[in-house]
Design an enzyme around this catalytic site. Structure first.
Site, PDB file in Angstrom:
ATOM      1  N   GLY A  29       0.920  -1.080  -0.138  1.00 14.55           N
ATOM      2  CA  GLY A  29       0.048  -0.116  -0.064  1.00 14.55           C
ATOM      3  C   GLY A  29       0.758   1.447  -0.117  1.00 14.55           C
ATOM      4  CB  ILE A  34      -0.223   5.814   6.138  1.00 19.92           C
ATOM      5  CG1 ILE A  34      -0.770   6.980   6.979  1.00 19.92           C
ATOM      6  CG2 ILE A  34       1.089   5.112   7.320  1.00 19.92           C
ATOM      7  CD1 ILE A  34      -1.772   6.511   7.903  1.00 19.92           C
ATOM      8  CG  ASP A  74      -5.676  -8.023  -4.826  1.00 19.68           C
ATOM      9  OD1 ASP A  74      -5.662  -7.402  -3.612  1.00 19.68           O
ATOM     10  OD2 ASP A  74      -6.566  -7.949  -5.382  1.00 19.68           O
ATOM     11  CB  ALA A  75      -2.426  -6.805   0.214  1.00 19.41           C
ATOM     12  CB  SER A 153      -7.780   2.143  13.507  1.00 19.62           C
ATOM     13  OG  SER A 153      -8.759   3.182  13.933  1.00 19.62           O
ATOM     14  CE1 TYR A 166     -11.207   0.512   9.468  1.00 19.28           C
ATOM     15  CE2 TYR A 166     -11.223   1.972  11.594  1.00 19.28           C
ATOM     16  CZ  TYR A 166     -10.641   1.546  10.351  1.00 19.28           C
ATOM     17  OH  TYR A 166      -9.467   2.381  10.009  1.00 19.28           O
ATOM     18  CE  LYS A 170      -8.021  -1.081  10.272  1.00 19.14           C
ATOM     19  NZ  LYS A 170      -7.031  -1.162   9.118  1.00 19.14           N
TER      20      LYS A 170
END
Length: 272
Positions: A29, A34, A74-75, A153, A166, A170
């Site tokens: 990414g 980031i 593509d992860a 996150s 979400y 995470k």
């Protein structure tokens, strides 16, 4: 040799522990935000950086900035990840670190989430993390170990309206990192995560839903009175990759300006 001379002779070279010269690190990414900043940080410390993104042009653009290698991958797909890490063995004789910043979010209430929403979140926020560990492990182990760092996150550690699934995913990455740290530690692998709060990235802050008023609300709720920028997160990623962090594994570093110890983050979907 006197006692003082003996102590001096065994003194740790801390300056050398702040360098990554001769090492190879992969950033998944890396094309923007980031990920791009992580590639810049690792390169500045001397690492050769393999910049991976779905968009080859973006990957190669960042690779050109850092003097590294740009690859498309593509992860979220096992075949792609297997080919990616397998191909690295033909280019490099080592793999010292992987940074995985992949992640997306949907903001919905607990009662609104469907099975399809849950499957979407699992795919975009958890599946890639397991693939990263599994596909990087063979070459990293052959190199004598290394570090894997996930960007998660503060949603994994706090609560806020519309963040339920979400945050669940995470938190799952954090749990995966801890377990992988235990299982793979004997192979010399360290696995950690970095948990940012709200970060000024193009995907978030330039979204029209993030009104100036909403952004200011979050700034006012942050003890340091500013939102993070990608370099803040990349600094924590770099620290975990350095030899000076060589005895740190299974941990989560929070990078949120103190917001998680005061108030929850407000998102477009959570404003009354």
């Amino acid at each position: 040799m006197s006692e003082a001379e003996a102590v001096a002779a065994t003194r740790t070279d801390y300056a050398a522990m702040l360098r990554l010269d001769g090492t190879v690190h992969v950033v998944l990414g890396a094309g923007q935000g980031i990920g791009r900043e992580a590639a810049l940080a690792l390169s500045a410390a001397g690492a050769t950086v393999v910049c991976v993104d779905l968009d080859l042009d973006r990957a190669e653009a960042v690779a050109a900035e850092v003097g590294g290698v740009g690859l498309a991958g593509d992860a979220l797909e096992r075949d792609s990840m297997t080919a990616l890490f397998g191909g690295l063995t033909t280019r490099f004789d080592r793999l010292d670190g992987v940074v995985d910043i992949i992640g997306m979010s949907q903001y919905k209430g607990v009662l609104e989430f469907t099975d399809e929403d849950l499957a979407w979140h699992r795919r975009f926020n958890l599946q890639h993390a397991l693939l990263t560990i599994q596909c990087a492990e063979p070459q990293m182990t052959a190199s004598g170990g290394g570090c894997v760092t996930f960007v998660t996150s503060i949603a994994a550690l706090t609560s806020a309206p519309m963040h339920a699934v979400y945050g669940l995913e995470k938190a799952g990455i954090m749990s995966l990192a801890r377990t992988a740290a235990v299982e793979l530690g004997p192979r010399g692998m360290r696995v950690n995560s970095v948990a940012p709060g709200l970060v000024r990235t193009p995907r978030q802050i330039e979204n029209p839903s993030w009104t100036p008023e909403l952004v200011q609300t979050n700034i006012d709720r942050t003890p340091l009175r500013r939102l993070a920028v990608p370099a803040d997160v990349a600094g924590a990623i770099l620290f975990l990759a350095l030899p000076i962090a060589g005895h740190i594994t299974g941990q989560a570093i929070v990078v949120d300006g103190g917001s998680s110890i005061t108030y929850s983050v407000e998102t477009p979907g959570s404003v009354a």
